[in-house]
Design an enzyme around this catalytic site. Structure first.
Site, PDB file in Angstrom:
ATOM      1  N   SER A  23       0.748  -1.305  -0.105  1.00  0.00           N
ATOM      2  CA  SER A  23       0.227  -0.057  -0.140  1.00  0.00           C
ATOM      3  C   SER A  23       0.763   1.398  -0.030  1.00  0.00           C
ATOM      4  CB  SER A  23      -0.829   0.024   1.153  1.00  0.00           C
ATOM      5  OG  SER A  23      -1.238   1.421   1.662  1.00  0.00           O
TER       6      SER A  23
ATOM      7  N   TYR B  25      -2.337  -0.016  10.365  1.00  0.00           N
ATOM      8  CA  TYR B  25      -2.455  -0.882   8.954  1.00  0.00           C
ATOM      9  C   TYR B  25      -1.227  -0.552   7.898  1.00  0.00           C
ATOM     10  CZ  TYR B  25      -3.789  -1.148   3.955  1.00  0.00           C
ATOM     11  OH  TYR B  25      -3.943  -1.447   2.751  1.00  0.00           O
TER      12      TYR B  25
HETATM   13  P1  NAD Z   1     -11.136  -6.182   0.469  1.00  0.00           P
HETATM   14  O1  NAD Z   1     -11.495  -5.787   1.777  1.00  0.00           O
HETATM   15  O2  NAD Z   1     -12.219  -5.759  -0.621  1.00  0.00           O
HETATM   16  O3  NAD Z   1     -10.644  -7.735   0.151  1.00  0.00           O
HETATM   17  C1  NAD Z   1      -9.803  -8.269   1.058  1.00  0.00           C
HETATM   18  C2  NAD Z   1     -10.366  -9.591   1.206  1.00  0.00           C
HETATM   19  O4  NAD Z   1      -9.500 -10.194   1.911  1.00  0.00           O
HETATM   20  C3  NAD Z   1     -11.652  -9.678   1.541  1.00  0.00           C
HETATM   21  O5  NAD Z   1     -12.677 -10.285   0.588  1.00  0.00           O
HETATM   22  C4  NAD Z   1     -11.645 -10.466   2.836  1.00  0.00           C
HETATM   23  O6  NAD Z   1     -12.636 -11.300   3.125  1.00  0.00           O
HETATM   24  C5  NAD Z   1     -10.279 -11.138   2.672  1.00  0.00           C
HETATM   25  N1  NAD Z   1      -9.876 -11.622   4.136  1.00  0.00           N
HETATM   26  C6  NAD Z   1      -9.503 -10.629   5.254  1.00  0.00           C
HETATM   27  N2  NAD Z   1      -8.974 -11.501   6.248  1.00  0.00           N
HETATM   28  C7  NAD Z   1      -8.660 -13.050   5.469  1.00  0.00           C
HETATM   29  C8  NAD Z   1      -8.070 -14.055   6.214  1.00  0.00           C
HETATM   30  N3  NAD Z   1      -7.893 -13.943   7.523  1.00  0.00           N
HETATM   31  N4  NAD Z   1      -8.342 -14.971   5.163  1.00  0.00           N
HETATM   32  C9  NAD Z   1      -8.616 -15.180   4.127  1.00  0.00           C
HETATM   33  N5  NAD Z   1      -9.337 -13.842   3.635  1.00  0.00           N
HETATM   34  C10 NAD Z   1      -9.247 -12.913   4.216  1.00  0.00           C
HETATM   35  O7  NAD Z   1      -9.828  -5.123   0.123  1.00  0.00           O
HETATM   36  P2  NAD Z   1      -9.270  -4.361  -1.170  1.00  0.00           P
HETATM   37  O8  NAD Z   1      -9.539  -3.143  -1.252  1.00  0.00           O
HETATM   38  O9  NAD Z   1      -9.874  -5.242  -2.390  1.00  0.00           O
HETATM   39  O10 NAD Z   1      -7.723  -4.675  -0.954  1.00  0.00           O
HETATM   40  C11 NAD Z   1      -7.061  -5.677  -1.267  1.00  0.00           C
HETATM   41  C12 NAD Z   1      -5.760  -5.726  -1.024  1.00  0.00           C
HETATM   42  O11 NAD Z   1      -5.130  -4.362  -1.535  1.00  0.00           O
HETATM   43  C13 NAD Z   1      -5.582  -5.487   0.751  1.00  0.00           C
HETATM   44  O12 NAD Z   1      -4.463  -6.240   0.953  1.00  0.00           O
HETATM   45  C14 NAD Z   1      -5.344  -4.305   0.835  1.00  0.00           C
HETATM   46  O13 NAD Z   1      -4.533  -3.775   1.978  1.00  0.00           O
HETATM   47  C15 NAD Z   1      -4.542  -3.662  -0.548  1.00  0.00           C
HETATM   48  N6  NAD Z   1      -4.680  -1.994  -0.747  1.00  0.00           N
HETATM   49  C16 NAD Z   1      -5.841  -1.920  -1.282  1.00  0.00           C
HETATM   50  C17 NAD Z   1      -5.993  -0.423  -1.342  1.00  0.00           C
HETATM   51  C18 NAD Z   1      -7.304  -0.056  -1.871  1.00  0.00           C
HETATM   52  O14 NAD Z   1      -7.338   1.286  -2.293  1.00  0.00           O
HETATM   53  N7  NAD Z   1      -8.527  -0.680  -2.293  1.00  0.00           N
HETATM   54  C19 NAD Z   1      -5.107   0.337  -1.466  1.00  0.00           C
HETATM   55  C20 NAD Z   1      -3.474  -0.252  -1.272  1.00  0.00           C
HETATM   56  C21 NAD Z   1      -3.568  -1.569  -0.784  1.00  0.00           C
END
Ligand code: NAD
Length: 328
Positions: free
Chosen positions: A127, A152
């Site tokens: 991130s 985070y």
């Molecule tokens: P999201 O919450 O929609 O997706 C994360 C998924 O991980 C969810 O479906 C959740 O059920 C699953 N999950 C959580 N804990 C778990 C566990 N213990 N075991 C198995 N599955 C688990 O989030 P997103 O926005 O799609 O983000 C995806 C990744 O990208 C994350 O790692 C997030 O930190 C990173 N990220 C996202 C953004 C953004 O703007 N969306 C920015 C930077 C980084």
């Protein structure tokens, strides 16, 4: 054709990635525990278009469960794309131990499983938050990232460091991708574009933390998926890349774009800045351009129009969106 595991495959970014990989002819295993960070039904709907695809398999389980994870990571897997996490800056201040457990211990469990299969590549969803309140812009991969300002952010940096360690010890090819505020259809409901859209649409005030000058480098989800797919092809050592749009926008300008796209005025409730929120994000994408051929193609206006279209279609179809519209 290759076989991939996408952790967090039912989430916002994960579900888009699964669609793309299947479209490209690959076998895809989505591993997700459908946690309650937001309504698990939303995540099930995220997988609607792929659920019955013959090359798709959904495994419901927790990345912290070593026995579960090691059952599925074997020599047939070409890469694990690790997107499962507790996301969100502000909630991590409320539940730091949970964030540490899922984001750090969970990552470690996956790395332990992968080290038995050193040819299996590992892509880590990191991130922009690792840059903290970096004053130098744009943020480049060579900048110091020693001052995360939320749990985070610290867990994401810890994940990158663990990836390095496992690359060093076991030769696992690793790429860490620092995503910059991702948006598009199916965006997480807690994120600003989704939340503001919901509130403007229902005539409720939107909370604007600070004076609206805070800037974010909003990046369209298809561009992020392009970057992940390019990283899958090039991943051969340990590398870190920014995946961002490289055109940061102030919050108040974002609100204007949303008003225009929705054709409705926003009522703004100005609130004090929130602890943990960084002042700006701004990706230097020169390295990703050079090594991955990364080039963002969807600008904010176009991406917002697609998001609003999706949001309105969903609101008609799903009771969840209607319930969300009725609440803050
Ligand atoms: P999201 O919450 O929609 O997706 C994360 C998924 O991980 C969810 O479906 C959740 O059920 C699953 N999950 C959580 N804990 C778990 C566990 N213990 N075991 C198995 N599955 C688990 O989030 P997103 O926005 O799609 O983000 C995806 C990744 O990208 C994350 O790692 C997030 O930190 C990173 N990220 C996202 C953004 C953004 O703007 N969306 C920015 C930077 C980084």
């Amino acid at each position: 054709m290759s076989k991939f595991i996408v952790t967090g495959g039912a989430g916002f970014i994960g579900s888009h990635l699964c669609e793309r990989l299947l479209g490209d002819g690959h076998d895809v295993i989505a591993l997700d525990n459908f946690d309650d960070f937001y309504d698990p039904q939303v995540k099930r709907r995220n997988l609607r278009s792929v659920a019955t695809h013959p090359k798709f398999r959904l495994l419901e389980g927790d990345i912290r469960d070593a026995e579960f994870v090691t059952r599925f990571i074997d020599d047939r897997i070409h890469a694990v794309i690790h997107l499962a996490a507790r996301a969100g800056v502000r909630p991590s201040i409320e539940q730091p131990l949970l964030y540490q457990d899922v984001n750090v211990n969970g990552t470690l469990v996956l790395l332990e499983a992968c080290r038995r299969h050193p040819h299996c590549k590992f892509i880590f969803g990191s991130s922009s938050s690792v840059y903290g309140n970096n004053v130098k812009v744009p943020f480049s991969e060579s900048d110091r990232v020693d001052d995360p300002i939320s749990p985070y952010a610290a867990t994401k940096r810890a994940g990158e460091l663990l990836c390095y360690t496992y690359h060093h010890l076991y030769g696992i090819p690793m790429t860490c991708l620092r995503f910059f505020t991702v948006f598009g259809p199916r965006q997480r409901p807690d994120l600003a574009i989704h939340k503001f859209t919901r509130l403007i649409e229902s005539g409720k005030p939107i909370p604007m933390y600070g004076d609206g000058s805070m800037k974010r480098d909003f990046t369209y989800v298809d561009d992020i998926v392009d970057g992940v797919c390019a990283a899958l092809k090039t991943c051969d050592a340990y590398r870190i890349y920014n995946l961002g749009n490289s055109h940061p926008l102030a919050l108040r300008d974002l609100i204007n774009v949303l008003q225009n796209s929705l054709g409705k005025p926003a009522k703004i409730e100005q609130l004090p800045p929130q602890p943990g929120d960084v002042e700006r994000t701004f990706a230097d994408i020169a390295l990703a351009r050079k090594d991955l051929g990364f080039e963002p193609r969807v600008n904010l206006e176009k991406g917002i129009a697609r998001f609003v279209q999706w949001f309105r279609d969903e609101s008609k179809q799903s009771t969840y969106q209607q319930e969300l519209l009725a609440t803050r």
